[in-house]
Design a protein around this motif. Structure first.
Motif, PDB file in Angstrom:
ATOM      1  N   GLN A  70      14.463  23.258  81.726  1.00  0.00           N
ATOM      2  CA  GLN A  70      15.750  23.164  81.034  1.00  0.00           C
ATOM      3  C   GLN A  70      16.733  22.392  81.894  1.00  0.00           C
ATOM      4  O   GLN A  70      16.673  22.438  83.122  1.00  0.00           O
ATOM      5  CB  GLN A  70      16.336  24.553  80.757  1.00  0.00           C
ATOM      6  CG  GLN A  70      15.567  25.373  79.764  1.00  0.00           C
ATOM      7  CD  GLN A  70      16.200  26.739  79.552  1.00  0.00           C
ATOM      8  OE1 GLN A  70      17.392  26.920  79.721  1.00  0.00           O
ATOM      9  NE2 GLN A  70      15.383  27.703  79.165  1.00  0.00           N
ATOM     10  N   ASP A 110      25.066  25.279  72.450  1.00  0.00           N
ATOM     11  CA  ASP A 110      23.948  24.908  73.317  1.00  0.00           C
ATOM     12  C   ASP A 110      24.295  23.638  74.083  1.00  0.00           C
ATOM     13  O   ASP A 110      24.448  22.577  73.495  1.00  0.00           O
ATOM     14  CB  ASP A 110      22.684  24.705  72.495  1.00  0.00           C
ATOM     15  CG  ASP A 110      21.434  24.671  73.351  1.00  0.00           C
ATOM     16  OD1 ASP A 110      21.551  24.616  74.598  1.00  0.00           O
ATOM     17  OD2 ASP A 110      20.335  24.700  72.786  1.00  0.00           O
ATOM     18  N   ARG A 122      22.324  22.586  76.535  1.00  0.00           N
ATOM     19  CA  ARG A 122      21.091  22.095  77.136  1.00  0.00           C
ATOM     20  C   ARG A 122      20.801  20.696  76.603  1.00  0.00           C
ATOM     21  O   ARG A 122      21.034  20.399  75.433  1.00  0.00           O
ATOM     22  CB  ARG A 122      19.939  23.047  76.846  1.00  0.00           C
ATOM     23  CG  ARG A 122      20.132  24.393  77.568  1.00  0.00           C
ATOM     24  CD  ARG A 122      19.086  25.395  77.213  1.00  0.00           C
ATOM     25  NE  ARG A 122      19.137  25.642  75.764  1.00  0.00           N
ATOM     26  CZ  ARG A 122      18.249  26.382  75.121  1.00  0.00           C
ATOM     27  NH1 ARG A 122      17.261  26.947  75.768  1.00  0.00           N
ATOM     28  NH2 ARG A 122      18.360  26.570  73.824  1.00  0.00           N
ATOM     29  N   TRP A 148      12.493  29.140  87.528  1.00  0.00           N
ATOM     30  CA  TRP A 148      12.161  29.854  86.299  1.00  0.00           C
ATOM     31  C   TRP A 148      11.573  31.229  86.618  1.00  0.00           C
ATOM     32  O   TRP A 148      11.820  32.204  85.908  1.00  0.00           O
ATOM     33  CB  TRP A 148      11.169  29.020  85.496  1.00  0.00           C
ATOM     34  CG  TRP A 148      10.616  29.737  84.309  1.00  0.00           C
ATOM     35  CD1 TRP A 148      11.207  29.872  83.090  1.00  0.00           C
ATOM     36  CD2 TRP A 148       9.365  30.411  84.226  1.00  0.00           C
ATOM     37  NE1 TRP A 148      10.397  30.597  82.253  1.00  0.00           N
ATOM     38  CE2 TRP A 148       9.256  30.939  82.931  1.00  0.00           C
ATOM     39  CE3 TRP A 148       8.327  30.627  85.135  1.00  0.00           C
ATOM     40  CZ2 TRP A 148       8.145  31.661  82.521  1.00  0.00           C
ATOM     41  CZ3 TRP A 148       7.223  31.343  84.720  1.00  0.00           C
ATOM     42  CH2 TRP A 148       7.145  31.855  83.424  1.00  0.00           C
ATOM     43  N   ASP A 171      18.274  32.111  79.702  1.00  0.00           N
ATOM     44  CA  ASP A 171      18.091  30.690  79.961  1.00  0.00           C
ATOM     45  C   ASP A 171      19.309  30.167  80.718  1.00  0.00           C
ATOM     46  O   ASP A 171      20.172  30.942  81.120  1.00  0.00           O
ATOM     47  CB  ASP A 171      17.810  29.908  78.673  1.00  0.00           C
ATOM     48  CG  ASP A 171      18.940  29.948  77.658  1.00  0.00           C
ATOM     49  OD1 ASP A 171      20.113  29.863  78.058  1.00  0.00           O
ATOM     50  OD2 ASP A 171      18.647  30.033  76.459  1.00  0.00           O
ATOM     51  N   LEU A 200      16.507  23.964  85.682  1.00  0.00           N
ATOM     52  CA  LEU A 200      15.563  25.079  85.780  1.00  0.00           C
ATOM     53  C   LEU A 200      14.176  24.511  86.051  1.00  0.00           C
ATOM     54  O   LEU A 200      13.648  23.743  85.248  1.00  0.00           O
ATOM     55  CB  LEU A 200      15.565  25.896  84.484  1.00  0.00           C
ATOM     56  CG  LEU A 200      14.705  27.152  84.471  1.00  0.00           C
ATOM     57  CD1 LEU A 200      15.220  28.181  85.485  1.00  0.00           C
ATOM     58  CD2 LEU A 200      14.671  27.764  83.076  1.00  0.00           C
TER      59      LEU A 200
END
Length: 166
Positions: free
Chosen positions: A8, A31, A33, A66, A74, A83
């Protein structure tokens, strides 16, 4: 060299976890991401809230393993940027590392631990702050320009904490 995976990437244009955790996060995109990030030497991630902020130059980018992330959490919960799966990033404090997603290595000075705060108990769940102590990721300074993308990557320690530097 170690094979890792970038799982991520988070670029957050606003600081949503400010004030008292009991008040909850500030509104923002659902979000943040992204599939790739542009890294700029000494400045951070283009578009991120800490980009080019003098007070955050030594902590402009945060990486997390992770393996240390609680189940069902997350990067939106931890507010870390990158990540990684397959490396104990928390053991790299004081080192210079290279992360290469296929477009050339991006170097980071791993300056200090990213200590979990009380917000973790709000965004992840009760006890998360304590559970992440010593495993909350690391704060870094980018040492060159480059791109980080989701997917397979290589990771290596370029210089350890006792070396003179790259």
């Amino acid at each position: 060299m170690t094979e890792v995976e970038v799982l991520q990437l988070l670029v957050s244009p606003a600081h949503r976890l400010a004030g008292r955790p009991s008040d909850g996060p500030s509104p923002g995109p659902s979000d943040e991401r992204v599939p790739q990030v542009e890294v700029r030497r000494g400045l951070g991630l283009v578009g991120d809230r800490y980009y080019a902020r003098p007070a955050h130059r030594n902590a402009a980018v945060t990486l997390m393993a992770w393996e240390n992330l609680p189940a069902d959490a997350d990067l939106r919960h931890t507010r870390r940027n990158i990540l990684l799966r397959g490396v104990d990033i928390d053991s790299c404090v004081g080192s210079t590392i290279a992360l290469d997603c296929g477009t050339g290595p991006v170097l980071f000075a791993v300056n200090r631990p990213a200590r979990p705060c009380a917000w973790m108990d709000v965004t992840i769940g009760p006890g998360a702050q304590r559970a992440l102590r010593g495993r909350g990721g690391v704060r870094c300074t980018p040492l060159n320009d480059g791109m980080i993308t989701l997917g397979p990557a290589t990771f290596r320690v370029v210089a350890g904490p006792d070396d003179a530097g790259p």
